[in-house]
Design an enzyme around this catalytic site. Structure first.
Site, PDB file in Angstrom:
ATOM      1  N   HIS A 193      13.504  54.908  -5.704  1.00  0.00           N
ATOM      2  CA  HIS A 193      12.739  53.681  -5.505  1.00  0.00           C
ATOM      3  C   HIS A 193      13.324  52.559  -6.348  1.00  0.00           C
ATOM      4  CE1 HIS A 193      10.404  53.690  -9.311  1.00  0.00           C
ATOM      5  NE2 HIS A 193      10.537  54.999  -9.212  1.00  0.00           N
TER       6      HIS A 193
ATOM      7  N   ASP B 268      11.515  49.565  -7.079  1.00  0.00           N
ATOM      8  CA  ASP B 268      10.509  48.657  -7.626  1.00  0.00           C
ATOM      9  C   ASP B 268      10.360  48.813  -9.141  1.00  0.00           C
ATOM     10  OD1 ASP B 268       9.387  51.247  -7.311  1.00  0.00           O
ATOM     11  OD2 ASP B 268       7.430  50.363  -7.707  1.00  0.00           O
TER      12      ASP B 268
ATOM     13  N   ASP C  27      13.747  54.593 -15.736  1.00  0.00           N
ATOM     14  CA  ASP C  27      13.258  54.865 -14.399  1.00  0.00           C
ATOM     15  C   ASP C  27      14.417  55.448 -13.598  1.00  0.00           C
ATOM     16  OD1 ASP C  27      11.540  54.922 -12.256  1.00  0.00           O
ATOM     17  OD2 ASP C  27      10.874  52.869 -12.509  1.00  0.00           O
TER      18      ASP C  27
ATOM     19  N   GLU D  53       6.814  54.270  -5.531  1.00  0.00           N
ATOM     20  CA  GLU D  53       6.991  55.686  -5.862  1.00  0.00           C
ATOM     21  C   GLU D  53       6.611  56.588  -4.703  1.00  0.00           C
ATOM     22  OE1 GLU D  53       7.145  56.960  -9.458  1.00  0.00           O
ATOM     23  OE2 GLU D  53       7.272  55.028 -10.378  1.00  0.00           O
TER      24      GLU D  53
END
Length: 71
Positions: free
Chosen positions: A4, A6, A37, A71
């Site tokens: 992802h 974001d 992340d 997610e």
């Protein structure tokens, strides 16, 4: 492969040890918003796709990379 792209909205709630956009290096750690992340994994997956494409070899099965916005 999937990942992802974001990042949660930037909150200025005083909980940051260093400014969230500073990418401050302190010892072996980098402090900053989204540093740990899965974006590095997504970048590695993209490089793997590029390597397969440049090799000229056709994979036995289709390859897909899914990059989502959450997610």
């Amino acid at each position: 492969m999937h990942g992802h792209l974001d990042v949660e909205p930037l909150a200025d709630d005083g909980t940051w040890r260093y400014p969230p956009l500073s990418a401050k290096i302190d010892g072996p750690w980098i402090f900053g918003r989204g540093m740990y992340d899965m974006k590095s994994l997504l970048a590695a997956q993209l490089l793997a796709f590029e390597a397969v494409a440049r090799s000229g070899r056709r994979p036995a099965r289709s390859l897909m990379l899914l990059a989502t916005s959450s997610e």
